[in-house]
Design an enzyme around this catalytic site. Sequence first.
Site, PDB file in Angstrom:
ATOM      1  N   HIS A   1      32.702  24.725  61.413  1.00  0.00           N
ATOM      2  CA  HIS A   1      32.960  23.568  60.545  1.00  0.00           C
ATOM      3  C   HIS A   1      34.353  23.074  60.894  1.00  0.00           C
ATOM      4  O   HIS A   1      35.329  23.817  60.717  1.00  0.00           O
ATOM      5  CB  HIS A   1      32.899  23.978  59.073  1.00  0.00           C
ATOM      6  CG  HIS A   1      31.581  24.581  58.692  1.00  0.00           C
ATOM      7  ND1 HIS A   1      30.584  23.852  58.085  1.00  0.00           N
ATOM      8  CD2 HIS A   1      31.089  25.841  58.848  1.00  0.00           C
ATOM      9  CE1 HIS A   1      29.534  24.641  57.875  1.00  0.00           C
ATOM     10  NE2 HIS A   1      29.811  25.849  58.334  1.00  0.00           N
TER      11      HIS A   1
ATOM     12  N   GLU B   1      22.351  33.235  54.360  1.00  0.00           N
ATOM     13  CA  GLU B   1      23.731  33.752  54.364  1.00  0.00           C
ATOM     14  C   GLU B   1      23.876  34.529  53.053  1.00  0.00           C
ATOM     15  O   GLU B   1      23.946  35.750  53.047  1.00  0.00           O
ATOM     16  CB  GLU B   1      24.741  32.597  54.454  1.00  0.00           C
ATOM     17  CG  GLU B   1      26.199  33.037  54.380  1.00  0.00           C
ATOM     18  CD  GLU B   1      27.192  31.850  54.305  1.00  0.00           C
ATOM     19  OE1 GLU B   1      26.791  30.727  53.949  1.00  0.00           O
ATOM     20  OE2 GLU B   1      28.395  32.097  54.579  1.00  0.00           O
TER      21      GLU B   1
HETATM   22  N1  HPA Z   1      28.383  28.398  54.360  1.00  0.00           N
HETATM   23  C1  HPA Z   1      28.053  27.298  53.680  1.00  0.00           C
HETATM   24  N2  HPA Z   1      28.780  26.202  53.691  1.00  0.00           N
HETATM   25  C2  HPA Z   1      29.888  26.187  54.400  1.00  0.00           C
HETATM   26  C3  HPA Z   1      30.276  27.277  55.134  1.00  0.00           C
HETATM   27  C4  HPA Z   1      29.476  28.443  55.113  1.00  0.00           C
HETATM   28  O1  HPA Z   1      29.757  29.469  55.743  1.00  0.00           O
HETATM   29  N3  HPA Z   1      31.423  26.931  55.735  1.00  0.00           N
HETATM   30  C5  HPA Z   1      31.699  25.659  55.404  1.00  0.00           C
HETATM   31  N4  HPA Z   1      30.762  25.189  54.585  1.00  0.00           N
HETATM   32 ZN    ZN Z   2      28.895  27.676  58.135  1.00  0.00          ZN
END
Ligand code: HPA
Ligand code: ZN
Length: 330
Positions: free
Chosen positions: A16, A197
């Site tokens: 990002h 995640e």
């Molecule tokens: N997960 C979800 N959204 C995000 C992440 C991440 O690791 N990094 C930046 N936005």
């Molecule tokens: Zn991410």
Amino acid sequence: MIEFIKSLPKAELHLHIEGSLEPELMFELAKRNNVEIPFSSVEEVKKAYNFHNLQSFLDIYFQGANVLIHEQDFYDLTMAYLLKCKEDNVVHTEIFFDPQTHTDRGISFDTVINGIHRALKDGEKDLGISSKIIMCFLRHLSEEEAFKTLEMSLAHKDKIIGVGLDSSEVGHPPSKFERVFKKALEEGFLTVAHAGEEGPAEYIWEALDLLGVTRVDHGVRSLEDEKLVKRLKEEQIPLTVCPLSNIKLCVFDKLSDHNLKSLLDNGLMAMINSDDPSYFGGYLGENFIQCQKELDLGKDDLKKLAINSFKSSFLEEAEKDKWINKINNL
Ligand code: HPA
Ligand code: ZN
């Protein structure tokens, strides 16, 4: 081993750009743009980077982005990241940006994309780093907001290869964005999504079946579902794994507990990425170095990870082969 890691050409597929904002640049931009930030020193900022889950990180990440106002700010942010790539021998990068983080503050879509894109073009010319841009929808916002963002992106189709989905995962399943991803696919964008995640394996199924993703971002919870592992293996769907991020956000307790090696041992197409390196304690090289040490990775594992990064990229086949051959000859 550190020299060997450095010598490997690498592609980064989960980064990002807003998450590469170093505290030093944050201060510089705050001063340049007269923006107040709730920190008085770089040390204080670094101290605030102690997260207990994804949301606690996102709160700080969105706050940090407030200093980005002008096209040149987005250029400087992106160029600083590319210089890190150069140090780490990252020769290709596919970066995410979050337009809504900026348009919701009154910054125009054009300002954001033009700054990022100009830096990437200069990076290609001056540093020899190739790149692609992926636009992410913030999943905590509505489907309607995502549609508006997609609409704004159409004028920049030549600069954006695909769309993704990030921000707060739990409670915002991929199914919420099925229609907007369908429209994006019709417009010719590739699709990816953060899934598995913090969210369950079910979200990975949804990303595959409802959003038509070509890659799953993170996907580390896939091992909880045997049928899913079979599907991911058969179709060799890439998982853009981010080890240091997972530790900082408490997805795993410590790096030696990370399942990266198990993902590879299960025949899955996994590779290493840095996610938000300024916030999570390391760029791609550092992720490789720490994983090698804590997961006891050998040279063949490291080569495989680098090869997987190119195989999973959106590069042309000939370009992929060029880099894979180089790695195989190391
Ligand atoms: N997960 C979800 N959204 C995000 C992440 C991440 O690791 N990094 C930046 N936005
Ligand atoms: Zn991410």
